[in-house]
Write a protein that holds these residues in place. Structure first.
Motif, PDB file in Angstrom:
ATOM      1  N   PRO A  19      -9.645   7.705  -7.329  1.00 27.29           N
ATOM      2  CA  PRO A  19      -9.539   6.279  -6.964  1.00 27.29           C
ATOM      3  C   PRO A  19      -8.846   6.160  -5.610  1.00 27.29           C
ATOM      4  CG  PRO A  19      -8.809   6.660  -9.216  1.00 27.29           C
ATOM      5  CD  PRO A  19      -8.953   8.006  -8.590  1.00 27.29           C
ATOM      6  N   ARG A  20      -9.345   5.275  -4.771  1.00 25.52           N
ATOM      7  CA  ARG A  20      -8.785   5.121  -3.434  1.00 25.52           C
ATOM      8  C   ARG A  20      -8.325   3.694  -3.212  1.00 25.52           C
ATOM      9  NH1 ARG A  20     -12.772   7.416   1.010  1.00 25.52           N
ATOM     10  NH2 ARG A  20     -10.972   6.791   2.272  1.00 25.52           N
ATOM     11  N   THR A  21      -7.293   3.567  -2.375  1.00 18.02           N
ATOM     12  CA  THR A  21      -6.689   2.269  -2.065  1.00 18.02           C
ATOM     13  C   THR A  21      -6.861   1.970  -0.578  1.00 18.02           C
ATOM     14  OG1 THR A  21      -5.042   2.513  -3.819  1.00 18.02           O
ATOM     15  CG2 THR A  21      -4.531   0.949  -2.067  1.00 18.02           C
ATOM     16  N   ALA A  22      -7.062   0.694  -0.270  1.00 21.18           N
ATOM     17  CA  ALA A  22      -7.196   0.287   1.130  1.00 21.18           C
ATOM     18  C   ALA A  22      -6.411  -0.987   1.387  1.00 21.18           C
ATOM     19  CB  ALA A  22      -8.661   0.065   1.498  1.00 21.18           C
ATOM     20  N   VAL A  23      -5.992  -1.148   2.625  1.00 23.64           N
ATOM     21  CA  VAL A  23      -5.394  -2.391   3.110  1.00 23.64           C
ATOM     22  C   VAL A  23      -6.347  -2.958   4.149  1.00 23.64           C
ATOM     23  CG1 VAL A  23      -3.455  -3.457   4.309  1.00 23.64           C
ATOM     24  CG2 VAL A  23      -3.044  -1.534   2.742  1.00 23.64           C
ATOM     25  N   LEU A  24      -6.729  -4.231   3.976  1.00 23.47           N
ATOM     26  CA  LEU A  24      -7.607  -4.888   4.943  1.00 23.47           C
ATOM     27  C   LEU A  24      -6.805  -5.961   5.663  1.00 23.47           C
ATOM     28  CD1 LEU A  24     -10.486  -4.933   6.050  1.00 23.47           C
ATOM     29  CD2 LEU A  24     -11.032  -6.718   4.373  1.00 23.47           C
ATOM     30  N   GLY A 110       4.224   8.390   2.870  1.00 28.03           N
ATOM     31  CA  GLY A 110       3.617   9.087   1.749  1.00 28.03           C
ATOM     32  C   GLY A 110       2.506   8.352   1.043  1.00 28.03           C
ATOM     33  N   HIS A 111       1.989   7.274   1.614  1.00 26.66           N
ATOM     34  CA  HIS A 111       0.925   6.508   0.966  1.00 26.66           C
ATOM     35  C   HIS A 111      -0.446   7.009   1.414  1.00 26.66           C
ATOM     36  CE1 HIS A 111       3.626   3.552  -0.814  1.00 26.66           C
ATOM     37  NE2 HIS A 111       4.293   3.534   0.320  1.00 26.66           N
ATOM     38  N   HIS A 112      -1.283   7.377   0.460  1.00 30.17           N
ATOM     39  CA  HIS A 112      -2.649   7.828   0.750  1.00 30.17           C
ATOM     40  C   HIS A 112      -3.569   6.605   0.709  1.00 30.17           C
ATOM     41  CE1 HIS A 112      -1.493  12.090   0.288  1.00 30.17           C
ATOM     42  NE2 HIS A 112      -0.689  11.641  -0.673  1.00 30.17           N
ATOM     43  N   VAL A 113      -3.631   5.863   1.800  1.00 28.79           N
ATOM     44  CA  VAL A 113      -4.416   4.627   1.836  1.00 28.79           C
ATOM     45  C   VAL A 113      -5.256   4.579   3.115  1.00 28.79           C
ATOM     46  CG1 VAL A 113      -2.720   3.340   0.478  1.00 28.79           C
ATOM     47  CG2 VAL A 113      -2.580   3.307   2.969  1.00 28.79           C
ATOM     48  N   THR A 114      -6.341   3.817   3.017  1.00 28.71           N
ATOM     49  CA  THR A 114      -7.167   3.498   4.177  1.00 28.71           C
ATOM     50  C   THR A 114      -6.730   2.138   4.707  1.00 28.71           C
ATOM     51  OG1 THR A 114      -9.058   4.709   3.276  1.00 28.71           O
ATOM     52  CG2 THR A 114      -9.533   3.049   4.963  1.00 28.71           C
ATOM     53  N   VAL A 115      -6.652   1.979   6.008  1.00 31.52           N
ATOM     54  CA  VAL A 115      -6.317   0.681   6.604  1.00 31.52           C
ATOM     55  C   VAL A 115      -7.413   0.310   7.594  1.00 31.52           C
ATOM     56  CG1 VAL A 115      -4.648  -0.677   7.912  1.00 31.52           C
ATOM     57  CG2 VAL A 115      -3.834   1.112   6.358  1.00 31.52           C
ATOM     58  N   ARG A 116      -8.007  -0.832   7.384  1.00 33.60           N
ATOM     59  CA  ARG A 116      -9.031  -1.355   8.290  1.00 33.60           C
ATOM     60  C   ARG A 116      -8.640  -2.769   8.691  1.00 33.60           C
ATOM     61  NH1 ARG A 116     -13.694   1.891   6.702  1.00 33.60           N
ATOM     62  NH2 ARG A 116     -15.126   0.576   7.884  1.00 33.60           N
TER      63      ARG A 116
END
Length: 367
Positions: A19-24, A110-116
């Motif tokens: 599962p992956r997390t992202a910030v938009l 340490g956060h494994h997140v995508t930011v777009r």
């Protein structure tokens, strides 16, 4: 008999994916170029939003297409041309940089997140970025507006765009929304740091003017909290700067149309200050987190000219937070707070993922 699905086709799914997390990070928007044609496209989308203009649609359609889109694009294009950068629109340049820096700050924690980043009007659109995140396997998305103060005209419109995308999506990611951070200590500390640094280089003004984007006054009467949140930001900022009530003024800019908007208005206030003997003003725009047309042209060009023509001697515009480290750190804090409970810091267990995929394939899954 087969029927067309009302939902967008889902991207290919591979079982056993982590599962992956992202910030938009969502900002208002910008035309693609400082030209009348590009402004016509941008303004048509922006001014068609019922959150922005609450006039009944049939009446507003006639005004928008019969008058505004015939006259305003050329004037607006000239204004955009005066602040356009080699890399493009300042607002898009700064927003993209903020997203890149935010990804780095979150990664260092340490956060494994995508930011777009995405724009409510123009490109990249919120829908296209959410589609791209889904295609990358993102299952959790934090919607982070670039607006510290909540308003139905801005923040809620971003949420509308997300909801509209979700209505056409079969497998909706887990969604969280940041409503506001107008009184966040990190945000107000970053503003104070920006202003104090300017004063260290240039000295203090006779008056600090805090200019926020305006909205129609009736929105306050109808329950929009924007006015109150701007006032609270201004009060907290003044406290951090050690200013007395007579040393700063809070105003509202960017009026449109003939209706009464939140007051006092920025430019008339600056003219009145100059005529009353105020020699130097510094203007800061706390509600804008990225420099844009409203700060670089409306304030630093038009408002500056009005103040000086009215008898003022010195006008300083203090830039927005842009890529200031204290601001990116504050934005990182806000994102962390709202991602609480999501397992963003745990590295995926490769063996568990492999076992999950093998189990799914044993039951007939192709991938």
């Amino acid at each position: 008999m087969t029927f067309a699905s009302p939902f967008t086709p889902e991207p290919a799914h591979t079982h056993g994916q982590a599962p992956r997390t992202a910030v938009l990070l969502c900002n208002l928007g910008t035309p693609e170029a400082p030209t009348p044609a590009a402004l016509r496209v941008y303004l048509a989308e922006f001014l068609s939003d019922h959150r922005v203009v609450e006039i009944p649609k049939p009446i507003w359609w006639l005004i928008l297409h019969g008058i505004i889109l015939r006259t305003r694009p050329k004037k607006s294009a000239a204004k955009y041309a005066s602040i356009w950068r080699k890399e493009g629109s300042p607002l898009k340049v700064w927003t993209a940089r903020q997203a890149t820096l935010l990804r780095g700050w979150l990664g260092e924690r340490g956060h494994h997140v995508t930011v777009r980043y995405a724009m409510r009007y123009g490109q990249p659109s919120i829908a296209s970025e959410l589609d791209a995140l889904k295609a990358e396997g993102v299952t959790r998305v934090l919607i982070l507006p670039a607006y510290p103060q909540y308003s139905g005209t801005t923040t809620a419109s971003v949420f509308d765009a997300v909801y509209a995308w979700a209505q056409k999506t079969r497998a909706i990611p887990e969604l969280r929304f940041v409503n506001h951070y107008h009184d966040d200590a990190g945000y107000t500390n970053a503003l104070a740091r920006r202003i104090k640094a300017h004063w260290q280089d240039h000295g203090r003004p006779d008056q600090l003017v805090m200019s926020f984007h305006g909205v129609p006054e009736r929105t306050l009467q109808l329950g929009d909290p924007y006015h109150c949140e701007c006032r609270k930001t201004g009060r907290l900022l003044a406290e951090k700067l050690g200013l007395r009530a007579d040393q700063y003024t809070l105003t509202f800019q960017s009026r449109f149309g003939k209706a009464k908007w939140l007051q006092p208005y920025t430019e008339p206030t600056l003219v009145a200050l100059a005529r009353s003997g105020t020699k130097r003003v510094d203007v800061v725009c706390p509600g804008f987190t990225s420099d844009c047309l409203e700060t670089l042209e409306e304030i630093n060009q038009e408002a500056r000219k009005a103040f000086l023509l009215a008898g003022g001697q010195t006008f300083h515009y203090i830039p927005c937070l842009n890529d200031q480290p204290e601001w990116i750190g504050a934005l990182c804090d806000v994102a962390q707070q709202h991602m609480a409970g999501w397992p963003t810091q745990a590295a995926p267990d490769a063996q568990l993922l492999a076992d999950s995929r093998a189990a799914a394939q044993a039951l007939g899954a192709r991938q």
